[in-house]
Scaffold this active site. Structure first.
Site, PDB file in Angstrom:
ATOM      1  NE  ARG A 123      -4.184  -1.848   2.041  1.00 23.47           N
ATOM      2  CZ  ARG A 123      -4.247  -2.897   2.841  1.00 23.47           C
ATOM      3  NH1 ARG A 123      -3.325  -3.048   3.790  1.00 23.47           N
ATOM      4  NH2 ARG A 123      -5.217  -3.770   2.727  1.00 23.47           N
ATOM      5  CE  LYS A 140       0.785  13.630 -15.467  1.00 21.06           C
ATOM      6  NZ  LYS A 140       0.702  14.011 -16.899  1.00 21.06           N
ATOM      7  CD  GLU A 149       9.001  16.626 -22.716  1.00 18.52           C
ATOM      8  OE1 GLU A 149       8.439  17.655 -22.273  1.00 18.52           O
ATOM      9  OE2 GLU A 149       8.360  15.637 -23.115  1.00 18.52           O
ATOM     10  CE  LYS A 192       6.569  17.236 -14.291  1.00 18.58           C
ATOM     11  NZ  LYS A 192       6.844  16.046 -15.114  1.00 18.58           N
ATOM     12  CD  GLU A 205      -1.804  16.403 -16.747  1.00 19.95           C
ATOM     13  OE1 GLU A 205      -2.405  16.008 -17.739  1.00 19.95           O
ATOM     14  OE2 GLU A 205      -0.664  16.036 -16.443  1.00 19.95           O
ATOM     15  NE  ARG A 212       1.922  17.156 -13.174  1.00 15.82           N
ATOM     16  CZ  ARG A 212       2.271  16.203 -12.331  1.00 15.82           C
ATOM     17  NH1 ARG A 212       1.708  16.139 -11.129  1.00 15.82           N
ATOM     18  NH2 ARG A 212       3.187  15.309 -12.652  1.00 15.82           N
ATOM     19  CG  ASN A 241       0.203  16.956 -20.981  1.00 17.74           C
ATOM     20  OD1 ASN A 241       1.075  16.117 -20.858  1.00 17.74           O
ATOM     21  ND2 ASN A 241      -0.793  17.089 -20.120  1.00 17.74           N
ATOM     22  CG  HIS A 261       3.226  15.809 -24.373  1.00 15.59           C
ATOM     23  ND1 HIS A 261       3.972  16.966 -24.428  1.00 15.59           N
ATOM     24  CD2 HIS A 261       3.944  14.939 -23.605  1.00 15.59           C
ATOM     25  CE1 HIS A 261       5.090  16.802 -23.727  1.00 15.59           C
ATOM     26  NE2 HIS A 261       5.098  15.589 -23.231  1.00 15.59           N
ATOM     27  CG  HIS A 269       1.084  11.072 -26.376  1.00 17.08           C
ATOM     28  ND1 HIS A 269       0.365  11.511 -25.274  1.00 17.08           N
ATOM     29  CD2 HIS A 269       2.367  10.978 -25.940  1.00 17.08           C
ATOM     30  CE1 HIS A 269       1.187  11.677 -24.250  1.00 17.08           C
ATOM     31  NE2 HIS A 269       2.399  11.352 -24.634  1.00 17.08           N
ATOM     32  CG  HIS A 324       8.142  11.309 -25.190  1.00 21.53           C
ATOM     33  ND1 HIS A 324       6.761  11.261 -25.285  1.00 21.53           N
ATOM     34  CD2 HIS A 324       8.417  12.343 -24.352  1.00 21.53           C
ATOM     35  CE1 HIS A 324       6.228  12.204 -24.530  1.00 21.53           C
ATOM     36  NE2 HIS A 324       7.217  12.877 -23.954  1.00 21.53           N
TER      37      HIS A 324
END
Length: 368
Positions: free
Chosen positions: A126, A148, A190, A232, A242, A246, A250, A253, A257, A269
């Site tokens: 947990r 993330k 990035e 960030k 997000e 935030r 992206n 992206h 993607h 990427h």
């Protein structure tokens, strides 16, 4: 800024109340792990892959306290390692080693290692402590910060995961010396993103310091990585899950993607994000919401690092299908991160698909 052959260690704090944590950025930090991470528990599982381990594992192991029980779990190299199978294998290793809730997971590698290791930490017993030691520029300025964590499913990328913050992030710029030029450039994509969405002065600094950054000069690296992490950290502190600001991280992206999904064997990427960023900028230029001068600066800075600024030739139906699967889609409507000027971007709902397609088509390979 100091001379290019020197770089002092930076300390950035991600402010999340009782879950706040430090990011350390500097040279030769791996031998200093015990001092930087004084609260390491007695049981430590290092998750890495063979490529990274060859360069850095021995240094990390030697830096850990002698009284620690340390096991090492190797992932295969590549995005396919972010799988349920890999996740299960790590869980088996932890259980077989009788690791308890006081153990820690240490991610030594790039984004794939960090994402999987973080999800393991979020779910084993947990939740156990988690430390990030990112070894690629892409991971250092993006995936290692913000909590993330995820693994992939055959139905899509990062569909199984959790928001789970590390206890600390240690970024040793020496790890970047072993990156290929292509992998290094993917990280720069990035870095440039942060200037476009949030900091015009940082974007200008990147323009002025292209040569030093491309040469991986230590002081230039520390400054670029630190500023990216500061931006960030600020966004994560304001919007951990997000729901708002935030999402600006992206930029490029949604288009990127789609490129990755269709051309995963040929595109990485950072390259897909670079091309996607130019498409987003072109979309705004054709709507007269981004100046031609700013568009040219964005394209030229990406090109300076030999990043692609044209998209692959794909059918319109494939683009639309892939983009509709983006996690930012709400009630079937696209939401795109779009730059209005260098230093500012907005998340907008976009219903005019023909205009989106016009931007894509204008920047597809046949238009060169």
């Amino acid at each position: 800024m100091q001379a290019d052959n020197q770089a002092s260690t930076k300390h950035i704090q991600v402010g999340l109340a009782e879950r706040s944590y430090p990011i350390y950025i500097g040279q030769q930090l791996l031998p200093q792990l015990a001092a930087l991470l004084p609260s390491l528990p007695q049981q430590i599982c290092i998750i890495t892959n063979a490529t990274v381990a060859e360069h850095y594992l021995a240094t990390v192991q030697a830096a850990l306290p002698a009284e620690c029980t340390v096991i090492v779990h190797y992932l295969e190299d590549g995005e396919h390692a972010k799988s349920l199978t890999s996740y299960g294998a790590v869980m088996d290793a932890l259980i077989d080693a009788s690791f308890n809730r006081d153990c820690a997971i240490l991610a030594l590698g790039g984004g794939v290692v960090g994402d999987l290791a973080g999800f393991v930490a979020a779910t084993y017993q947990r939740g156990v402590d988690f430390y990030q030691i990112p070894t690629t520029l892409l991971a250092q300025v993006d995936s290692s910060v913000g909590g993330k964590t995820a693994i992939n499913h055959p139905g899509g990328k990062n569909l199984i995961g959790a928001f789970y913050q590390p206890k600390a992030v240690v970024i040793s710029i020496d790890c970047l010396n072993t990156l290929t030029p292509r992998d290094f450039a993917c990280g720069v994509a990035e870095v440039i993103k942060y200037g476009i969405i949030h900091d015009a002065a940082f974007f200008a600094w990147l323009e002025q310091n292209q040569a030093s950054l491309a040469a991986r000069a230590p002081a230039a690296l520390v400054h670029a990585i630190s500023r990216a992490c500061e931006i960030k950290a600020e966004m994560v502190a304001a919007d951990e899950r997000e729901q708002g600001v935030r999402a600006l991280l992206n930029l490029g992206h949604t288009f990127g993607h789609a490129i990755e999904a269709e051309c995963y064997e040929d595109w990485r990427h950072g390259e897909a994000v670079a091309a996607g960023t130019v498409i987003a900028a072109h979309f705004m230029q054709q709507a007269n919401e981004l100046s031609g001068a700013d568009y040219q600066r964005i394209e030229q800075l990406l090109q300076a690092f030999e990043l692609p600024v044209r998209a692959p030739l794909l059918a319109e139906s494939r683009w639309q299908q892939r983009m509709q699967r983006d996690k930012k889609v709400q009630a079937g409507q696209l939401r795109l991160v779009l730059p209005t000027r260098i230093g500012h971007a907005e998340l907008r709902k976009v219903s005019d698909w023909p205009a989106v397609w016009a931007a894509i088509a204008a920047l597809s390979e046949t238009s060169q």
